[in-house]
Design a protein around this motif. Structure first.
Motif, PDB file in Angstrom:
ATOM      1  N   ALA A   1    -105.519 -59.217 -36.163  1.00  0.00           N
ATOM      2  CA  ALA A   1    -104.422 -59.869 -36.946  1.00  0.00           C
ATOM      3  C   ALA A   1    -104.027 -61.169 -36.321  1.00  0.00           C
ATOM      4  N   ASP A   2    -103.880 -61.119 -35.146  1.00  0.00           N
ATOM      5  CA  ASP A   2    -103.604 -62.621 -34.272  1.00  0.00           C
ATOM      6  C   ASP A   2    -104.715 -63.468 -34.240  1.00  0.00           C
TER       7      ASP A   2
ATOM      8  N   ASP B   1    -103.742 -55.102 -34.175  1.00  0.00           N
ATOM      9  CA  ASP B   1    -102.657 -56.134 -33.726  1.00  0.00           C
ATOM     10  C   ASP B   1    -103.549 -57.522 -33.126  1.00  0.00           C
TER      11      ASP B   1
ATOM     12  N   ARG C   1    -104.988 -49.125 -32.939  1.00  0.00           N
ATOM     13  CA  ARG C   1    -103.754 -49.800 -33.345  1.00  0.00           C
ATOM     14  C   ARG C   1    -103.563 -51.283 -32.499  1.00  0.00           C
ATOM     15  N   SER C   2    -103.787 -50.950 -31.077  1.00  0.00           N
ATOM     16  CA  SER C   2    -103.696 -52.216 -30.418  1.00  0.00           C
ATOM     17  C   SER C   2    -104.582 -53.149 -30.889  1.00  0.00           C
TER      18      SER C   2
ATOM     19  N   THR D   1    -111.050 -54.668 -39.421  1.00  0.00           N
ATOM     20  CA  THR D   1    -109.613 -54.392 -39.748  1.00  0.00           C
ATOM     21  C   THR D   1    -109.582 -53.312 -40.579  1.00  0.00           C
TER      22      THR D   1
END
Length: 238
Positions: free
Chosen positions: A226-227, A223, A219-220, A185
């Motif tokens: 993060a999940d 996300d 960016r995808s 990340t």
């Protein structure tokens, strides 16, 4: 193929000739496509008057700086992905690691290939520090300074330190998954900032397109990571 009576093998020769012509057309099409790609990477092409122009970036340019620095940045992402692949059996993490390794290894090859095409060194000119091409004191743009990005003890913002890589190599299972996702990340955040800088500052159209694609893809993945962290009861590092 059996020739028709009176053909004397002419039908077979015509078939071979047709196949040769078709094959030649494919080869020529590939050569023209390759030439177009090279021209795009060099910045070659007709200007508005129809005259050919050749623009090769300098060693101090944003184009060269981004190619050099992102190649190093990508190499570490590939390394971390291979580490976690051997430290967990979780298929989702292994699949993400594989995708990152494949994508960034291919992009790294393109960046280094452009430097070769431009006949530029793969190391920064003397006196230019890493990321200097996008900093306020290195000829870049103040809006893309990397201050405040994660990874302050690393070679470039977002990159893991040697100690962090060594720690990742000692972890297994969920602990390895969480630490990898946190490191990647940070890594992607630094990569996105670099790619946004190139999208604004680079002059070569092909490189700007690659940079914009990196921003969208990473960016995808941010996300997604993060999940994945949330599913493991964790979150990105502050």
């Amino acid at each position: 193929m059996t020739p028709e009576p009176g053909d004397g093998g002419g039908g077979e020769r015509r078939t071979r000739r047709t196949q040769w012509v078709a094959g030649s057309a494919v080869v020529l099409a590939l050569l023209f496509a390759g030439a177009a790609t090279v021209a795009s990477a060099r910045g070659d092409g007709p200007d508005r008057t129809g005259a050919e122009r050749i623009t090769v970036p300098s060693a101090e340019s944003a184009d060269a700086g981004f190619a050099r620095d992102m190649a190093v940045h990508h190499q570490q992402a590939v390394e971390m992905s291979f580490i976690v692949r051997d430290r967990t059996k979780d298929e989702d993490v292994r699949r993400l690691a594989y995708d990152i390794a494949q994508t960034q290894a291919n992009q790294r090859g393109m960046l280094l290939g452009w430097l070769d095409l431009w006949e530029l060194p793969k190391v920064a000119p003397e006196g230019q520090r890493p990321m200097g091409w996008m900093s306020s004191d290195g000829g870049g743009h103040t809006g893309h300074d990397m201050a405040g990005m994660p990874g302050g003890g690393a070679l470039m913002p977002g990159m893991a330190t040697k100690a962090e890589l060594e720690r990742l190599n000692t972890l297994d299972g969920r602990r390895a998954e969480v630490f990898f996702l946190q490191l990647m990340t940070d890594h992607h955040k630094g990569g996105v900032a670099m790619a946004e800088g190139c999208a604004e500052l680079c002059a070569v159209p092909a490189e700007r397109r690659l940079a914009r694609g990196m921003v969208e893809a990473q960016r995808s993945e941010l996300d997604l990571m993060a999940d994945m962290l949330a599913a493991r009861g964790a979150k990105p590092r502050p």
